[in-house]
Design a protein around this motif. Structure first.
Motif, PDB file in Angstrom:
ATOM      1  N   THR A  53      19.318 -14.844 -74.413  1.00 21.02           N
ATOM      2  CA  THR A  53      20.358 -14.352 -75.313  1.00 21.02           C
ATOM      3  C   THR A  53      21.703 -15.027 -75.068  1.00 21.02           C
ATOM      4  O   THR A  53      22.696 -14.671 -75.694  1.00 21.02           O
ATOM      5  CB  THR A  53      20.541 -12.831 -75.135  1.00 21.02           C
ATOM      6  N   PRO A  60      15.664 -19.248 -84.417  1.00 29.79           N
ATOM      7  CA  PRO A  60      15.343 -19.172 -82.998  1.00 29.79           C
ATOM      8  C   PRO A  60      14.381 -20.264 -82.565  1.00 29.79           C
ATOM      9  O   PRO A  60      13.548 -20.724 -83.359  1.00 29.79           O
ATOM     10  CB  PRO A  60      14.685 -17.794 -82.880  1.00 29.79           C
ATOM     11  N   GLN A  64      14.349 -18.025 -76.849  1.00 32.38           N
ATOM     12  CA  GLN A  64      14.855 -16.986 -77.750  1.00 32.38           C
ATOM     13  C   GLN A  64      13.751 -16.486 -78.667  1.00 32.38           C
ATOM     14  O   GLN A  64      13.635 -15.295 -78.939  1.00 32.38           O
ATOM     15  CB  GLN A  64      16.012 -17.540 -78.574  1.00 32.38           C
ATOM     16  N   MET A  67      11.504 -14.159 -76.735  1.00 31.21           N
ATOM     17  CA  MET A  67      12.089 -12.857 -76.460  1.00 31.21           C
ATOM     18  C   MET A  67      12.272 -12.055 -77.747  1.00 31.21           C
ATOM     19  O   MET A  67      12.213 -10.824 -77.730  1.00 31.21           O
ATOM     20  CB  MET A  67      13.425 -13.018 -75.737  1.00 31.21           C
ATOM     21  N   GLU A  68      12.466 -12.745 -78.862  1.00 31.83           N
ATOM     22  CA  GLU A  68      12.529 -11.994 -80.124  1.00 31.83           C
ATOM     23  C   GLU A  68      11.174 -11.404 -80.459  1.00 31.83           C
ATOM     24  O   GLU A  68      11.076 -10.286 -80.973  1.00 31.83           O
ATOM     25  CB  GLU A  68      13.000 -12.904 -81.256  1.00 31.83           C
TER      26      GLU A  68
END
Lengths: 251, 81, 142
Positions: A53, A60, A64, A67-68
């Motif tokens: 982040t 993305p 990222q 993790m999204e």
């Protein structure tokens, strides 16, 4: 204590259950090996989150993106149980439950903790210690009590006598069985997995334990999902009131 | 430890796991069978059925795990020893 | 194995701390980013719909114009064809009239010549009949 499984024949593997590496804090005793591995897990989670982040893009990529995906996964767990309206304030708790348990379980199954020597006991998944799982389960209980009180005040206690006051003992008993079953389920699964792998490694050190290890990975992931889902379901039950929806009871 | 208590504990531990495995075994079998029937009838719902099935199986599995926990208590943290 | 001690509350404390930390560094930023992206997608979707509507309008207008000009072209063609047919008809009629006239003239001349011929023939008939008569009458007398 029975030392049935304590073999010193093979140098490759040995089984130790119930030995702890104690730290003494003032007059208190804590299990040092649990804290070491849990700090590793917490550090890993925080590190990956910060890295992902730190520099957020509209499109993305890389970390990222991963993790999204993780975020949407835990968000769907919370949303499916709590509903679109209520899930947002509880997302951090349920998401952290899932992530902590999942990373702990997989670190226990994937990382060769046992290679690192500590004075007594051995390093293993933090969720394989009863203290950790009971702590998580008690926090879940506190969370759903808090949710019920915040939403409905003292009217929350109406759920104990709602269909009939006859069920009062069972309703009270339920508040004890919920954290008990949550904690024992997780603890038992992780410990059983580690024991099975350890016994197999003791018998046949090469290749044969691999399928069981794969099964262990699968079970650990499912247990993390089950713990988070159940926590969300309990919170939802406290928010919605008792008996007015078809949530199955898990003793 | 009293050898009588030790042997009784070992027998009780094996019985705990073994008996605790019967019920969930039957339950998991029937649940999986129903799930396969459901998938055969409605193949497009496979993802949903599989997700629910896994969750349900985990719940049934935990019943055996409770037995296992009891047997572990008997073996490694026996209160009678 | 089932020995509870200070690990339990410390672990709970640690977990609560982790929840707040993860909320700050993971859940909040990612949910903000996802919301922003959703908003961006929604606005671009709506503006895209507007553009699409405009484009459809333009396309319809062009089609209308195209149909109009096609109609016009057909009109022009039809007019030209009509004109061409008209002039062709006229010329044909003229030519026919001329031919008729010439034929009539020729007919008239023929008639005239025929009449002339008849007239001369009538004169000759008279003289010839006189001669024949003379011959016939003269022969028995002789």
């Amino acid at each position: 204590m029975l030392s049935l499984l304590h073999f010193d024949v093979l140098p490759l593997a040995e089984l130790e259950v119930g030995h702890h590496f104690y730290w003494h804090l003032g007059g208190l005793k804590v299990h040092g090996q649990v804290f070491m591995t849990s700090w590793f897990v917490i550090g890993l989670l925080l590190l990956v989150s910060v890295l992902a982040t730190r520099n957020m893009q509209r499109v993305p990529k890389g970390l990222q993106n991963l993790m999204e995906y993780v975020f949407e996964f835990v968000r769907d767990i919370a949303k499916n149980q709590l509903g679109e309206k209520e899930y947002r304030p509880w997302l951090p708790f349920i998401g952290t439950l899932f992530l902590f348990i999942f990373v702990s379980n997989w670190s226990g199954a994937l990382l060769p903790w046992h290679v690192i020597e500590i004075p007594e006991g051995e390093l293993a998944a933090p969720t394989g210690d009863i203290n950790t799982t009971v702590a998580l389960a008690l926090l879940t209980s506190l969370a759903y009590f808090y949710a019920g009180f915040k939403k409905r005040g003292l009217g929350y206690f109406a759920k104990y006598i709602e269909p009939t006051p006859i069920l009062l003992p069972i309703a009270i008993l339920e508040d004890f069985t919920k954290p008990l079953s949550l904690s024992f389920r997780l603890f038992g699964n992780i410990l059983a997995d580690e024991l099975v792998v350890a016994v197999l490694v003791l018998l046949v050190p090469l290749f044969v334990p691999l399928p069981v290890m794969m099964l262990g990975l699968f079970t650990s992931a499912i247990q993390a999902l089950v713990f988070a889902t159940l926590a969300a379901a309990y919170i939802h039950e406290a928010l919605e009131g008792h008996g007015d929806e078809g949530h199955e009871e898990h003793a | 430890m009293d050898p009588l208590v030790a042997s009784a504990s070992v027998i009780a531990a094996s019985l705990a796991v073994g008996l605790a495995a019967i019920g969930p075994g039957i339950g998991q079998g029937s649940a999986s069978g129903k799930a396969v029937e459901g998938i055969a009838r409605q193949p497009e719902a496979e993802g949903k059925i599989r997700g629910t099935l896994l969750l349900t199986l985990a719940f049934m599995e935990s019943l055996t795990i409770y037995g296992l926990v009891i047997s572990l208590v008997l073996l490694f943290a026996n209160p009678l020893a | 194995m089932f020995d509870f001690d200070a690990t339990l509350p410390l672990m709970a404390l640690q977990f609560v701390l982790l929840t707040f930390l993860l909320n700050a560094v993971f859940f909040k930023p990612i949910s903000k980013t996802i919301d922003e992206r959703d908003g961006y997608i929604r606005t671009s979707k709506s503006s895209t719909a507007e553009y699409l509507k405009e484009a459809e309008k333009l396309a319809k207008q062009y089609e209308q114009e195209l149909a109009d000009s096609r109609k016009q072209a057909q009109q022009v063609i039809a007019q030209a064809q009509a004109e061409a047919k008209d002039s062709v008809d006229k010329q044909i009629a003229q030519a026919q009239a001329e031919a008729q006239q010439q034929r009539e003239q020729v007919q008239k001349e023929l008639d005239q010549q025929k009449q002339e011929a008849f007239r001369t023939l009538e004169g000759q008939v008279d003289s010839l009949s006189q001669q024949i008569l003379g011959k016939l009458l003269g022969a028995p007398a002789a």
